[in-house]
Each structure stands twice: as C-alpha cells, then as structure tokens.
Motif scaffolding. Structure first.
Motif, PDB file in Angstrom:
ATOM      1  N   ASN A 109     -85.020  -4.926 -61.096  1.00  8.70           N
ATOM      2  CA  ASN A 109     -83.542  -4.736 -61.379  1.00  8.70           C
ATOM      3  C   ASN A 109     -82.750  -6.164 -61.151  1.00  8.70           C
ATOM      4  OD1 ASN A 109     -83.386  -1.993 -61.807  1.00  8.70           O
ATOM      5  ND2 ASN A 109     -84.086  -1.928 -59.656  1.00  8.70           N
ATOM      6  N   GLU A 110     -83.239  -7.073 -61.943  1.00 11.10           N
ATOM      7  CA  GLU A 110     -82.317  -8.569 -61.867  1.00 11.10           C
ATOM      8  C   GLU A 110     -82.453  -9.075 -63.389  1.00 11.10           C
ATOM      9  OE1 GLU A 110     -81.582 -12.092 -58.863  1.00 11.10           O
ATOM     10  OE2 GLU A 110     -83.791 -11.962 -59.481  1.00 11.10           O
ATOM     11  N   SER A 111     -81.454  -9.660 -63.922  1.00  8.70           N
ATOM     12  CA  SER A 111     -81.482 -10.393 -65.151  1.00  8.70           C
ATOM     13  C   SER A 111     -81.371 -11.845 -64.936  1.00  8.70           C
ATOM     14  CB  SER A 111     -80.283  -9.985 -66.263  1.00  8.70           C
ATOM     15  OG  SER A 111     -80.872  -8.505 -66.730  1.00  8.70           O
ATOM     16  N   TYR A 112     -82.483 -12.579 -65.328  1.00  3.41           N
ATOM     17  CA  TYR A 112     -82.286 -13.965 -64.907  1.00  3.41           C
ATOM     18  C   TYR A 112     -82.243 -14.712 -66.454  1.00  3.41           C
ATOM     19  CZ  TYR A 112     -83.896 -18.690 -63.721  1.00  3.41           C
ATOM     20  OH  TYR A 112     -84.039 -20.160 -63.839  1.00  3.41           O
ATOM     21  N   PHE A 113     -81.391 -15.807 -66.398  1.00  3.66           N
ATOM     22  CA  PHE A 113     -81.231 -16.841 -67.670  1.00  3.66           C
ATOM     23  C   PHE A 113     -81.263 -18.150 -67.432  1.00  3.66           C
ATOM     24  CE2 PHE A 113     -78.786 -13.079 -67.597  1.00  3.66           C
ATOM     25  CZ  PHE A 113     -79.002 -12.195 -68.811  1.00  3.66           C
TER      26      PHE A 113
ATOM     27  N   GLY B 115     -78.534 -18.874 -64.287  1.00  2.47           N
ATOM     28  CA  GLY B 115     -78.466 -17.896 -63.298  1.00  2.47           C
ATOM     29  C   GLY B 115     -78.812 -16.517 -63.405  1.00  2.47           C
ATOM     30  N   SER B 116     -78.586 -15.524 -62.452  1.00  2.00           N
ATOM     31  CA  SER B 116     -79.004 -14.394 -62.519  1.00  2.00           C
ATOM     32  C   SER B 116     -78.015 -13.468 -62.156  1.00  2.00           C
ATOM     33  CB  SER B 116     -80.249 -14.268 -61.858  1.00  2.00           C
ATOM     34  OG  SER B 116     -79.889 -14.104 -60.390  1.00  2.00           O
ATOM     35  N   PHE B 117     -78.213 -11.878 -62.550  1.00  2.00           N
ATOM     36  CA  PHE B 117     -77.306 -11.067 -61.901  1.00  2.00           C
ATOM     37  C   PHE B 117     -78.087  -9.688 -61.385  1.00  2.00           C
ATOM     38  CE2 PHE B 117     -76.873  -9.996 -66.393  1.00  2.00           C
ATOM     39  CZ  PHE B 117     -76.992  -8.462 -66.319  1.00  2.00           C
ATOM     40  N   SER B 118     -77.649  -9.086 -60.424  1.00  3.15           N
ATOM     41  CA  SER B 118     -78.293  -7.680 -59.951  1.00  3.15           C
ATOM     42  C   SER B 118     -77.939  -6.639 -61.130  1.00  3.15           C
ATOM     43  CB  SER B 118     -78.060  -7.542 -58.572  1.00  3.15           C
ATOM     44  OG  SER B 118     -76.788  -7.152 -58.372  1.00  3.15           O
ATOM     45  N   HIS B 119     -78.782  -5.608 -60.985  1.00  4.12           N
ATOM     46  CA  HIS B 119     -78.330  -4.415 -61.809  1.00  4.12           C
ATOM     47  C   HIS B 119     -78.040  -3.589 -60.875  1.00  4.12           C
ATOM     48  CE1 HIS B 119     -81.545  -5.754 -64.931  1.00  4.12           C
ATOM     49  NE2 HIS B 119     -80.375  -6.466 -64.563  1.00  4.12           N
ATOM     50  N   ASN B 120     -77.651  -3.751 -59.464  1.00  7.41           N
ATOM     51  CA  ASN B 120     -77.424  -2.628 -58.400  1.00  7.41           C
ATOM     52  C   ASN B 120     -76.073  -2.647 -57.936  1.00  7.41           C
ATOM     53  OD1 ASN B 120     -80.205  -1.788 -58.526  1.00  7.41           O
ATOM     54  ND2 ASN B 120     -80.610  -3.623 -57.057  1.00  7.41           N
ATOM     55  N   ASN B 121     -75.268  -3.556 -58.165  1.00 11.49           N
ATOM     56  CA  ASN B 121     -73.752  -3.586 -57.840  1.00 11.49           C
ATOM     57  C   ASN B 121     -72.994  -4.589 -58.739  1.00 11.49           C
ATOM     58  OD1 ASN B 121     -71.408  -4.746 -56.276  1.00 11.49           O
ATOM     59  ND2 ASN B 121     -72.459  -3.676 -54.472  1.00 11.49           N
ATOM     60  N   LEU B 122     -72.111  -3.602 -59.363  1.00 10.14           N
ATOM     61  CA  LEU B 122     -71.162  -4.252 -60.241  1.00 10.14           C
ATOM     62  C   LEU B 122     -70.404  -5.510 -59.997  1.00 10.14           C
ATOM     63  CD1 LEU B 122     -70.066  -4.076 -63.271  1.00 10.14           C
ATOM     64  CD2 LEU B 122     -68.590  -2.323 -62.753  1.00 10.14           C
ATOM     65  N   GLU B 123     -69.705  -5.141 -58.788  1.00 11.24           N
ATOM     66  CA  GLU B 123     -68.734  -6.345 -58.304  1.00 11.24           C
ATOM     67  C   GLU B 123     -69.742  -7.601 -58.040  1.00 11.24           C
ATOM     68  OE1 GLU B 123     -65.539  -6.466 -57.806  1.00 11.24           O
ATOM     69  OE2 GLU B 123     -64.654  -4.567 -58.187  1.00 11.24           O
TER      70      GLU B 123
ATOM     71  N   GLU C 257     -71.433 -13.067 -59.943  1.00 11.13           N
ATOM     72  CA  GLU C 257     -72.767 -13.838 -60.374  1.00 11.13           C
ATOM     73  C   GLU C 257     -72.802 -14.349 -61.504  1.00 11.13           C
ATOM     74  OE1 GLU C 257     -76.170 -11.989 -57.370  1.00 11.13           O
ATOM     75  OE2 GLU C 257     -75.564 -10.824 -59.451  1.00 11.13           O
ATOM     76  N   ILE C 258     -71.927 -13.791 -62.565  1.00 14.51           N
ATOM     77  CA  ILE C 258     -72.043 -14.400 -63.717  1.00 14.51           C
ATOM     78  C   ILE C 258     -70.524 -15.117 -64.038  1.00 14.51           C
ATOM     79  CG2 ILE C 258     -73.492 -12.626 -64.668  1.00 14.51           C
ATOM     80  CD1 ILE C 258     -71.056 -11.545 -66.239  1.00 14.51           C
TER      81      ILE C 258
ATOM     82  N   LEU D   5     -68.360 -16.847 -61.391  1.00 16.69           N
ATOM     83  CA  LEU D   5     -68.186 -17.983 -60.535  1.00 16.69           C
ATOM     84  C   LEU D   5     -68.813 -19.286 -61.076  1.00 16.69           C
ATOM     85  CD1 LEU D   5     -68.370 -16.118 -57.132  1.00 16.69           C
ATOM     86  CD2 LEU D   5     -66.257 -17.242 -58.171  1.00 16.69           C
ATOM     87  N   PRO D   6     -70.091 -19.209 -61.532  1.00 15.25           N
ATOM     88  CA  PRO D   6     -70.689 -20.548 -62.119  1.00 15.25           C
ATOM     89  C   PRO D   6     -70.137 -21.292 -63.027  1.00 15.25           C
ATOM     90  CG  PRO D   6     -72.480 -18.905 -61.570  1.00 15.25           C
ATOM     91  CD  PRO D   6     -71.212 -18.153 -61.716  1.00 15.25           C
ATOM     92  N   LEU D   7     -69.202 -20.284 -63.751  1.00 14.74           N
ATOM     93  CA  LEU D   7     -68.591 -20.847 -65.189  1.00 14.74           C
ATOM     94  C   LEU D   7     -66.986 -20.873 -64.816  1.00 14.74           C
ATOM     95  CD1 LEU D   7     -70.295 -19.107 -67.783  1.00 14.74           C
ATOM     96  CD2 LEU D   7     -70.748 -21.274 -67.107  1.00 14.74           C
ATOM     97  N   ASP D   8     -66.706 -20.558 -63.574  1.00 13.52           N
ATOM     98  CA  ASP D   8     -65.056 -20.685 -63.268  1.00 13.52           C
ATOM     99  C   ASP D   8     -64.395 -19.998 -64.109  1.00 13.52           C
ATOM    100  OD1 ASP D   8     -62.841 -21.637 -61.619  1.00 13.52           O
ATOM    101  OD2 ASP D   8     -62.385 -23.251 -63.066  1.00 13.52           O
ATOM    102  N   VAL D   9     -64.813 -18.707 -64.363  1.00 16.76           N
ATOM    103  CA  VAL D   9     -64.378 -17.565 -65.200  1.00 16.76           C
ATOM    104  C   VAL D   9     -63.704 -16.383 -64.056  1.00 16.76           C
ATOM    105  CG1 VAL D   9     -64.494 -15.832 -66.791  1.00 16.76           C
ATOM    106  CG2 VAL D   9     -65.736 -18.013 -67.008  1.00 16.76           C
ATOM    107  N   THR D  10     -62.637 -15.676 -64.468  1.00 12.89           N
ATOM    108  CA  THR D  10     -62.195 -14.610 -63.573  1.00 12.89           C
ATOM    109  C   THR D  10     -62.043 -13.477 -64.349  1.00 12.89           C
ATOM    110  OG1 THR D  10     -59.849 -15.017 -64.501  1.00 12.89           O
ATOM    111  CG2 THR D  10     -60.405 -16.200 -62.306  1.00 12.89           C
ATOM    112  N   TYR D  11     -62.204 -12.264 -63.814  1.00  7.97           N
ATOM    113  CA  TYR D  11     -62.479 -10.994 -64.465  1.00  7.97           C
ATOM    114  C   TYR D  11     -61.490 -10.043 -63.879  1.00  7.97           C
ATOM    115  CZ  TYR D  11     -64.873  -9.395 -60.031  1.00  7.97           C
ATOM    116  OH  TYR D  11     -65.226  -9.025 -58.870  1.00  7.97           O
ATOM    117  N   ASN D  12     -60.898  -9.066 -64.820  1.00  7.09           N
ATOM    118  CA  ASN D  12     -60.040  -7.977 -64.442  1.00  7.09           C
ATOM    119  C   ASN D  12     -60.589  -6.810 -65.029  1.00  7.09           C
ATOM    120  OD1 ASN D  12     -57.711  -9.449 -62.947  1.00  7.09           O
ATOM    121  ND2 ASN D  12     -58.088 -10.513 -65.024  1.00  7.09           N
ATOM    122  N   PHE D  13     -60.418  -5.549 -64.231  1.00  9.37           N
ATOM    123  CA  PHE D  13     -60.889  -4.405 -65.059  1.00  9.37           C
ATOM    124  C   PHE D  13     -59.483  -3.883 -65.633  1.00  9.37           C
ATOM    125  CE2 PHE D  13     -64.009  -4.817 -61.758  1.00  9.37           C
ATOM    126  CZ  PHE D  13     -65.182  -3.964 -62.232  1.00  9.37           C
ATOM    127  N   LYS D  14     -59.612  -3.453 -67.223  1.00  6.54           N
ATOM    128  CA  LYS D  14     -58.595  -2.787 -67.740  1.00  6.54           C
ATOM    129  C   LYS D  14     -58.702  -1.257 -67.657  1.00  6.54           C
ATOM    130  CE  LYS D  14     -56.881  -6.589 -69.491  1.00  6.54           C
ATOM    131  NZ  LYS D  14     -55.277  -6.904 -69.085  1.00  6.54           N
TER     132      LYS D  14
END
Length: 300
Positions: free
Chosen positions: A228-232, A265-273, A278-279, A281-290
């Motif tokens: 339950n983790e995707s690594y790149f 990096g990687s991201f887990s499959h168990n917690n959306l937030e 995880e995807i 912060l490393p690229l200095d990107v922000t996210y918003n839920f529409k």
C-alpha cells in the motif's frame, strides 16, 4: 442487484467482494455451485449439437406417420434437453475468466496451476481455465505482481509487449504509454516490438512514450504497492498524479505546474491527506479540494 444479474456476473467471474456476499445469500446458491462443480468434472466429447438435433428431427420425419402420436413429444423433449445440456456445459467451461479491480481496490487471485497474481488498482486480467493445461497465458491491462509456479511457459500479454517466464516472481505495469517489467526472482524474457531482453533479479525494462529509460537495480523483494505504497525514482510528475488518481479514486487538476519535472519519493494508499502532502511538499505545490473527489494543484 437482481438475482439474474448476480448469477450472470458469477458465471463470468466478475463479482466484487460485496456482490459475492449477496450471491451467497441467494436461496439456490448451494444448487448453483454444486451444478458448477459437477460440470467441471466432465470433459465433453467433440459433438456438434445442431447436427445431432437435425439427425433426431430427420428420424422423426421419416418414421411411420401412425406412430408419431406415441413418441414424438418425448423424443423432442429428450433432444431439447440434450441440446441445452451441451450448450450449458460448453458455455460454463470455455468462457474466459475476467478479473477487474476498481480505483482504490486491489485483489489477489490464484490461477489453475497455483500461481498467484496480485492486481493493482484499475487493472484487468483475463485467462482461460479450460485451456490452461496447454497454454498458461494471461492478458493484462494495468499492473500486476506475479508469483508463477514452475511448469510450462507462462506468458503475460499486454498491448505493449509479452513477458515470458517458466517460474519466477515479477511485476508488469502497462498504462497507456508506460510499460515496465521488473524481475524479482528467476529470469524473465520481455518482447517489445523488435526488442527482446532477458531480465535477471533486480533488473528492469522501462519504456515511456516509446523511449527506453535506464533504471537503477531494484533491491526490494517485491513492488512497493503490495504494501500500500507507491514509490517513484526520478519519474515525471504526471505519472505520479495518474497513480494517485487510481489509488484514491479522485481527479487531480494541475494548474501552472510542469508535469515533466522529475519526482522522487512515495505516497501511502491509506490516508488521502497524508498522501497529498507527500507528493506536493517536495515540489513546493499546494492543493485544494474543489469537491469530495476533485483536487486542484497549484504553485504559488
């Protein structure tokens, strides 16, 4: 879901876990499974049902007219039952088995030779039980990790290429313009257009947009998504987003972001937030839920 629809999906091996539980609650569940088990014990001889039925009908038509009223109806019944029985047997024993996973869903299945296949999210696997003794072939769309029992040649067919083994552990990922094979145990032959490559444990074959990509040797014993983790590792960000959408069943809209920039990096499959952080912060990107299933990524 209606009883007939459940039975149809059961015959096609397309029931998801919730539908399987509903199917088990049917009043005739026991009779249906018993019939299926009994049918698989028999091997039908080569027989043309239509030709057999025509022969019976021809015999009826050439018989003496005065005797028709005594045996015509029973013979017709027997012929009809005979034809239906063979049709049912043929239908239930020659169908391909289709296994599908939805977004945010994974599953593991056992093939007829005790080989195991773990399917990642939004993947599709097809194989045929009746031909398995002669042809250990599966068709894959998506991503799967295989643990193949030793035996005859085992082929994984994808639209990008064919992976051939005898008995080993490997991962195949085929998504649109992305094709990757990683060998974890034994050896794997990859056929992709004019390329034929033999992979040993830790070796990979990766093509993106038709270009061969060099990768470092794999040191893990199995793909990260199994846990339950995707690594790149130095992967264009657009492929990270696509995998994120599959694992969380969401839609991501990137705004003013370079999707070709490389992500490690990687991201887990168990917690959306947590995974979003995880995807981004490393690229200095922000996210918003529409809304509940749509996320917008932006760069300040």
């Amino acid at each position: 879901m209606e009883r007939e629809e459940l039975i149809k999906k059961w015959l096609n091996n397309e029931l998801n876990p919730q539908e399987l539980e509903a199917f088990k609650k049917l009043k005739d569940y026991k009779e249906l499974t018993t019939l299926s088990n009994n049918l698989t014990r028999f091997k039908a001889p080569e027989y043309n049902v239509q030709e057999g039925l025509n022969t019976v009908l021809q015999n009826i038509n050439t018989s003496k007219k005065e005797s028709k009223t005594h045996w015509l109806r029973p013979v017709l019944r027997i012929a009809a039952i005979f034809a239906i029985s063979f049709s049912v047997y043929y239908y239930t024993t020659t169908l391909d088995t289709n296994i599908n996973t939805l977004a945010a869903q994974k599953t593991t299945i056992e093939l007829p030779d005790a080989s195991n296949v773990s399917l990642n999210a939004k993947s599709h696997l097809v194989y045929n039980k009746s031909r398995w003794d002669k042809h250990r072939d599966v068709t894959l769309e998506g991503e799967a990790f295989f643990k193949v029992a030793k035996g005859s040649t085992f082929n994984v067919k994808t639209k990008h290429g064919i992976v051939t083994v005898l008995g080993t552990e490997f991962n195949v990922k085929q998504r649109d313009d992305y094709f990757e094979v990683i060998c974890y145990e034994g050896s794997v032959k990859v056929t992709h257009n004019s390329d034929i490559v033999i992979l040993k444990p830790g070796n990979s074959f990766l093509k993106i947009d038709g270009k061969l990509i060099a990768k470092e040797k794999e040191t893990s014993l199995y793909p990260s998504w199994i846990n339950n983790e995707s690594y790149f590792k130095s992967m264009p960000f657009e492929y990270v987003i696509r995998e994120f959408e599959r694992q969380y069943n969401v839609s991501i809209n990137p705004q003013n972001i370079d999707l070709k920039q490389l992500f490690t990096g990687s991201f887990s499959h168990n917690n959306l937030e947590v995974a979003l952080k995880e995807i981004t912060l490393p690229l200095d990107v922000t996210y918003n839920f529409k809304n509940k299933s749509t996320i917008e990524l932006t760069r300040d």
